[in-house]
Motif scaffolding. Sequence first.
Motif, short mmCIF file in Angstrom:
data_model
loop_
_atom_site.label_atom_id
_atom_site.label_comp_id
_atom_site.label_asym_id
_atom_site.label_seq_id
_atom_site.Cartn_x
_atom_site.Cartn_y
_atom_site.Cartn_z
N THR A 82 0.99 -1.07 0.14
CA THR A 82 -0.26 -0.25 0.09
C THR A 82 1.04 1.39 -0.29
OG1 THR A 82 0.11 -0.08 2.14
CG2 THR A 82 -1.72 -0.95 0.35
N PRO B 142 3.82 4.45 3.52
CA PRO B 142 2.81 6.02 4.26
C PRO B 142 3.58 6.87 5.25
CG PRO B 142 2.91 4.42 6.23
CD PRO B 142 3.34 4.19 4.44
N SER C 62 2.00 7.47 1.14
CA SER C 62 1.25 6.34 0.65
C SER C 62 1.47 5.82 -1.63
CB SER C 62 0.43 6.24 1.03
OG SER C 62 0.20 5.54 2.46
N SER D 105 -3.20 10.60 2.93
CA SER D 105 -3.43 8.56 3.95
C SER D 105 -4.12 8.24 5.03
CB SER D 105 -1.81 8.38 4.32
OG SER D 105 -0.78 8.54 3.26
#
Length: 292
Positions: A80, A83, A87, A152
Amino acid sequence: MRPILIHPGLHKTGTSWLQAVPFSDIDIFNNVMSHEEVDAYLVRPHEWQWDPQIARDRIAIALQKNERASVNVLSSEILTGNPFFGSREAPLLARRLREVLPHAKILLTVREQGQWLRSLYQQYVKRGGRLALPDFLSGSSEPQYKTFDFISLEFDRFVEEFASAFGRENVLVLPQELLRADTGVFFEHLSSFLGVEQIVPKDEWRRAVGASPPEGSDWLLRLANSFRDKPLSRTSNTRFDWFGKQLERAAYRLPARGTRYQVELPEELLKRSNIRLQDYCPTPLSTFGYLL
């Protein structure tokens, strides 16, 4: 044919425990890639050099292993994006996963955003970050250089990206809070989603994985990062690394000083995001303090 489960995070939502304990139980799960392989085959390749067939071939070998397992699983939160820097790779990685495993089912684990952000900052400092929390969150930087982005915190964006790639019916959201409160119910939902026999937590799963420094120790860890070679504080001068390690050990021994990480969250934005998130989650998020 046993299902393929992709668990791409999110970061700081119990991913390390899931990977180290239940997903490593070879009676139930067949792991198809390690973190290092995920990075090498899926994340790190430049878009100009990306070839999904290379990743497909690597996974095809792993899919033939461990015939007694009922679920193939690919679990890595790096899917993903990072962060610490907003992200930004998340949409690209979702599309890559679709190219490689188009028939997979997606589990996204989430966490109440305030707790998630505090835990993320702790991880940032553990990995070598030197910024105090207000500076980490400020987003100020020179053009081109990436920083944290409050986008994020809009977890529904990750979910919708995977829903677009794999279909809404193939995406499940489960909160980390449910995993902690009732592991059995967590795996009931996951088993139903995958269409497999009920996965029952085992006694040997009852162990903790990893340790976080107490809140309030970030100042000492940030000082330690000035002397250590870490991913976010690279240095070729390791002469004082021993001193940094001593400071790090001291930080972990500090008594907890309560919640020092006070963050003003964009509440209306999070409410809109969580309402959309709830559509994919079979348990009420409000039960665990999510803004709705």
